[in-house]
Design an enzyme around this catalytic site. Structure first.
Site, PDB file in Angstrom:
ATOM      1  N   ASP A   9       0.868  -1.170   0.000  1.00 62.87           N
ATOM      2  CA  ASP A   9       0.000   0.000   0.000  1.00 62.87           C
ATOM      3  C   ASP A   9       0.916   1.235   0.000  1.00 62.87           C
ATOM      4  OD1 ASP A   9      -2.280   1.742   0.573  1.00 62.87           O
ATOM      5  OD2 ASP A   9      -1.531   1.802   2.638  1.00 62.87           O
ATOM      6  N   ASP A  11      -0.213   5.156   0.887  1.00 60.88           N
ATOM      7  CA  ASP A  11      -0.448   6.184   1.908  1.00 60.88           C
ATOM      8  C   ASP A  11      -0.491   5.572   3.300  1.00 60.88           C
ATOM      9  OD1 ASP A  11      -0.637   8.499   0.270  1.00 60.88           O
ATOM     10  OD2 ASP A  11      -2.539   7.718  -0.470  1.00 60.88           O
TER      11      ASP A  11
HETATM   12 MG   LIG Z   1      -2.916   3.172   3.612  1.00 62.90          MG
END
Ligand SMILES: [Mg+2]
Length: 248
Positions: A9, A11
């Protein structure tokens, strides 16, 4: 069993980007004379909605007045926000502890790397370019970002998209996430998942994760073990991941 691929992932997981996103949203609203400012508690609730355009649309639904003039402009507002965000990231985003170390170890060992995110591709390019240098995108065999799948996390679609392009079974791969939505997406695709909660996701529900750790750890700064596998280790390495997968 050494994993064949690591899927990240972006962010909150690669870097603590959420405060830069919040700043970019608020600067965009101000520049457009829209009377909205998302403070940190409000943004924490809005983060339950994955995707910037989806987040703005969700917020507008909660606004009794003043929202009508913006409803048709979500794509335009989001594009303006992306421009502000990429400039903020280029000016100073740093990766979380252990991320660059693990990426280098994986690359040297021939373990493939991939991205699975709901954030827009320009945001990913800005962050990786600023933190890993020019050519950072070429470190990753597959980048699943933005709107390549219609259903965003917690749907498993983005992870399934990445797994198809890697042409690997989920059982050979490990996902890295920081949020409940991300963990649900990765688990939904059948992936063992390492969670490093971020400033906005501490206290989230990470049920089903292989391990929950403060970060990926560095030689001089071990991670704090929070739950699951990894209690006897200090850093996330390929060797540690292999052992944790076998004992799961
Ligand atoms: Mg995230």
């Amino acid at each position: 069993m050494t994993p064949s691929a690591l899927i990240f992932d972006v962010d909150g997981t690669l870097a603590e980007t959420e405060e830069l996103h919040r700043q970019a949203f608020n600067e965009t609203f101000a520049a457009e004379a829209l009377p909205w400012n998302w403070d940190a508690p409000a943004y924490r609730r809005l983060l339950e909605v994955a995707g910037g355009k989806e987040r703005i649309a969700h917020f507008l639904q909660s606004q009794p007045d003043g929202a009508a003039r913006a409803v048709g402009r979500i794509a335009e507002l989001h594009a303006a926000k992306t421009g502000r965000y990429t400039a903020l990231v280029a000016a100073g985003a740093t990766l979380r502890p252990g991320v660059a170390r693990l990426i280098r170890e994986a690359k040297a060992a021939g373990v493939r790397l991939a991205i699975a995110t709901t954030t827009s591709l320009p945001n990913v390019e800005a962050l990786l370019g600023a933190s890993l240098g020019q050519g950072a995108m070429t470190l990753f065999d597959v980048v699943g970002a933005g709107d390549v799948v219609p259903a965003k996390k917690p749907a498993a679609d983005i992870y399934q998209y990445v797994l198809e392009r890697l042409a690997l079974p989920a059982a050979r791969c490990v996902a890295f996430e920081d949020s409940t939505n991300g963990v649900r997406a990765a688990l939904g695709a059948g992936l063992a998942t390492i969670v490093t909660p971020g400033i906005y996701t501490e206290g989230d529900d990470f049920s089903g994760a292989l391990a929950v750790l403060s970060d990926l750890g560095e030689p001089e700064a071990p991670y704090r073990h929070l739950a699951g596998a990894g209690a006897a280790d200090t850093m996330v390495t390929l060797d540690a991941l292999g052992r944790w997968l076998e004992s799961a």
